[in-house]
Design an enzyme around this catalytic site. Structure first.
Site, PDB file in Angstrom:
ATOM      1  N   GLY A 153       0.829  -1.086   0.074  1.00  0.00           N
ATOM      2  CA  GLY A 153      -0.075  -0.135  -0.220  1.00  0.00           C
ATOM      3  C   GLY A 153       0.741   1.316   0.165  1.00  0.00           C
ATOM      4  O   GLY A 153       1.959   1.273   0.093  1.00  0.00           O
ATOM      5  N   ASP A 203      -6.735   0.445   6.528  1.00  0.00           N
ATOM      6  CA  ASP A 203      -7.849   1.289   5.772  1.00  0.00           C
ATOM      7  C   ASP A 203      -8.601   1.926   6.603  1.00  0.00           C
ATOM      8  O   ASP A 203      -9.132   3.194   6.765  1.00  0.00           O
ATOM      9  CB  ASP A 203      -8.668   0.490   4.689  1.00  0.00           C
ATOM     10  CG  ASP A 203      -7.829   0.000   3.640  1.00  0.00           C
ATOM     11  OD1 ASP A 203      -7.156   0.798   2.955  1.00  0.00           O
ATOM     12  OD2 ASP A 203      -7.930  -1.227   3.565  1.00  0.00           O
ATOM     13  N   GLU A 238      -1.482 -10.342   3.548  1.00  0.00           N
ATOM     14  CA  GLU A 238      -1.118  -9.671   4.714  1.00  0.00           C
ATOM     15  C   GLU A 238      -1.447 -10.265   6.020  1.00  0.00           C
ATOM     16  O   GLU A 238      -0.840 -10.161   7.070  1.00  0.00           O
ATOM     17  CB  GLU A 238      -1.968  -8.223   4.606  1.00  0.00           C
ATOM     18  CG  GLU A 238      -1.537  -7.421   3.374  1.00  0.00           C
ATOM     19  CD  GLU A 238      -2.116  -6.104   3.239  1.00  0.00           C
ATOM     20  OE1 GLU A 238      -1.870  -5.277   2.394  1.00  0.00           O
ATOM     21  OE2 GLU A 238      -3.518  -6.076   3.407  1.00  0.00           O
TER      22      GLU A 238
END
Length: 232
Positions: A32, A89, A108
């Site tokens: 990310g 997030d 992840e």
């Protein structure tokens, strides 16, 4: 706040996360926008002589790690990961997470679960009073019968299930699965929901990371804040 300003906060959080990296460590490398800053910072340390090895959570991360000069563990046998560092997030007050906006949630979670210490780095806009609402919950599902799986997810969550698409075609994870994004107003009991979702046939993994965070690093306009949470 501009996207450039938010990116600077992510960068500040990532640079503080690198302070937890020690010589000889095996590091779980997240995926990310914040993780990109982490890889650049670890790469600087490697070029300065630090000896570490990484376990990437996506092909994108693996490529960026190689560009940064970070040695990677090629084998997929049992790892001994000292610390995993990743973004999120959403983060709630109990340090539970929603992850998977980038589509790498399965790897992840495997890496986070394998690590002795899991560090999450975010900018302050990712902190929420309750999970859900402004960000959908990603769930990785097998392609076979995915519509029926989605119907069961919808019945359980009372949310709206949307198949993730990229450029007009269904998004495929690196493992060849699909992702459905579930729009839920609020997730009051993330642990119970994670367990219930994983009992639905066809569900591979959810983007709920419950009770996994050990350290949360938050970039804010007032500076970087660090919170330590013993894993239960």
């Amino acid at each position: 706040m501009t996207s450039e300003s938010l990116d600077n906060l992510k960068k500040a959080a990532a640079f503080r996360a690198v302070e937890f990296v020690r010589d000889g460590m095996v590091i779980g490398l997240g995926t990310g926008s914040t993780a990109k800053h982490l890889l650049a910072a670890i790469g600087e340390q490697v070029r300065a002589g630090r000896k570490v090895r990484g376990v990437p959570t996506s092909q994108e991360t693996a490529a960026l790690a190689r560009e940064s000069g970070i040695p990677l563990i090629d084998t997929e046998d049992r790892w001994e990961i000292d610390v995993a560092i990743d973004g999120a997030d959403q983060v709630d007050p109990d340090f539970n997470l929603i992850k998977g906006g980038g589509g790498a949630l399965l790897k992840e979670k495997i890496v986070a679960a394998s690590a002795k210490h899991f560090i999450v780095m975010v900018d302050y806009t990712k902190q929420v009073s309750v999970l859900g609402g402004s960000f959908p919950l990603p769930i990785e599902v097998v392609p076979f019968g995915w519509g029926s799986t989605a119907r069961e997810i919808e019945a359980l969550t009372k949310g709206r299930v949307v198949l993730r698409n990229r450029n007009g075609v269904p998004f495929k994870t690196e493992a060849g699965h699909l992702i459905v994004d579930v729009h839920i107003d609020r997730i009051d009991r993330p642990g119970e929901l994670e367990t219930a979702l994983n009992l639905i046939p066809g569900v591979v993994e959810t983007g709920l990371f419950v009770g996994r965070t050990n350290t949360l690093i938050v970039g804010t306009p007032q500076g970087v804040h660090i919170f330590h949470v013993p894993r239960k």
